[in-house]
Design a protein around this motif. Structure first.
Motif, PDB file in Angstrom:
ATOM      1  N   MET A  28       0.825  -1.200   0.000  1.00  0.00           N
ATOM      2  CA  MET A  28       0.000   0.000   0.000  1.00  0.00           C
ATOM      3  C   MET A  28       0.860   1.252   0.000  1.00  0.00           C
ATOM      4  O   MET A  28       2.002   1.226   0.451  1.00  0.00           O
ATOM      5  CB  MET A  28      -0.937   0.006   1.217  1.00  0.00           C
ATOM      6  CG  MET A  28      -1.973  -1.082   1.179  1.00  0.00           C
ATOM      7  SD  MET A  28      -3.086  -1.037   2.600  1.00  0.00           S
ATOM      8  CE  MET A  28      -4.101   0.395   2.162  1.00  0.00           C
ATOM      9  N   ARG A 129      -4.036   5.309   5.203  1.00  0.00           N
ATOM     10  CA  ARG A 129      -4.162   3.925   4.730  1.00  0.00           C
ATOM     11  C   ARG A 129      -5.159   3.197   5.604  1.00  0.00           C
ATOM     12  O   ARG A 129      -4.999   3.140   6.822  1.00  0.00           O
ATOM     13  CB  ARG A 129      -2.792   3.248   4.751  1.00  0.00           C
ATOM     14  CG  ARG A 129      -1.814   3.848   3.759  1.00  0.00           C
ATOM     15  CD  ARG A 129      -0.382   3.639   4.197  1.00  0.00           C
ATOM     16  NE  ARG A 129      -0.138   4.254   5.489  1.00  0.00           N
ATOM     17  CZ  ARG A 129       0.896   3.951   6.260  1.00  0.00           C
ATOM     18  NH1 ARG A 129       1.756   3.048   5.865  1.00  0.00           N
ATOM     19  NH2 ARG A 129       1.055   4.547   7.423  1.00  0.00           N
ATOM     20  N   CYS A 152      -5.541   3.381  -1.372  1.00  0.00           N
ATOM     21  CA  CYS A 152      -5.227   3.450   0.062  1.00  0.00           C
ATOM     22  C   CYS A 152      -6.192   2.597   0.879  1.00  0.00           C
ATOM     23  O   CYS A 152      -6.233   2.737   2.104  1.00  0.00           O
ATOM     24  CB  CYS A 152      -5.306   4.896   0.551  1.00  0.00           C
ATOM     25  SG  CYS A 152      -3.982   5.956  -0.060  1.00  0.00           S
TER      26      CYS A 152
END
Length: 260
Positions: A28, A129, A152
């Protein structure tokens, strides 16, 4: 359109489940510890090779300069303290301490699913995130329509028989973890352990109604819909009344309008 990362854990044992989650976290944007922890640590270690990939894990220290605030004029009022946390929709911000979902806290969200989607959209749009655990019905298109960033966002639709164990892993590397409305509350002793993990990680945990020990409560209720005529038309907006309460927070209410 980018798609959210989806971790199918239904056929994995505990060790494989943890390895897969960590691989997803490393992929990520941003990587490393949650935003709240990064903002207070001058030096952090960023993993550059995902664990479980077959390659050794390589970590690189990254120096982060501490911001220096300009000197205030003599006699000027002291600036308001900055509360670390995750961004929320603008019309909801004044309900919360510091205008954010406070880092290191467990917040219960009940009522409107639109409120949960809006919180995810605002958080990811600001670069946080996030992960959603145990909500297979969530439509990621709704998050994108509210301005959220799908790169995200990680989805764990089926966390297996112990969602709390999955949450514990996610808290170590993400800014916000949201439990789906179908994930049941845990025993108070387990809730206290998770709350400790949330504080240690500097993350935000969003849970459902009835979760033991939640420090803030956000309740949403749809009040009207825009764009619909007398039985016809396209839904253009959804208005939600949001009520916030908590241990050290005065009860407040605001109306938030989300695009349809």
């Amino acid at each position: 359109m980018d798609s959210a990362a989806i971790a199918d854990l239904s056929d994995l044992d505990t060790a494989a489940r943890v390895a897969e989650l960590r691989r997803r976290l490393a992929a990520m944007p941003g990587g490393g510890p949650p935003a709240a922890a990064r903002s207070t640590a001058p030096t952090v270690t960023v993993p550059v090779v995902a664990a479980g990939s077959g390659a050794p894990v390589v970590s690189a220290p990254v120096e982060r300069a501490e911001p220096t605030a300009p000197a205030a004029p003599v006699g000027a009022p002291a600036p308001a303290a900055v509360v670390p946390g995750v961004a929320v929709p603008g019309s909801v911000a004044h309900l919360l301490p510091g205008g954010v979902l406070p880092a290191g806290h467990v917040t219960a969200v009940s009522g409107s699913a639109t409120l949960r989607v809006g919180l995810l959209a605002a958080a990811t749009a600001a670069g946080a995130r996030c992960a959603v655990v145990g909500w297979p019905e969530l439509g990621v298109a709704a998050v994108a329509e509210q301005g959220g960033r799908l790169d995200c966002l990680a989805l764990v639709p089926d966390p297996g028989p112990d969602p709390a164990a999955v949450v514990s892993v996610l808290l170590d590397g993400l800014d916000l973890v949201l439990l789906g409305p179908g994930v049941p509350a845990v025993a108070p002793s387990r809730a206290r352990v998770l709350a400790g993990r949330v504080r240690a990680a500097g993350a935000v945990l969003l849970v459902g109604a009835g979760w033991p020990g939640a420090e803030l409560i956000l309740a949403g209720r749809h009040c009207r819909y825009g764009g619909l005529g007398a039985g016809a038309g396209r839904l253009a907006s959804v208005s939600t009344v949001v009520h916030c309460s908590g241990r050290a927070t005065p009860a407040r209410t605001a109306e938030w309008v989300a695009a349809g």
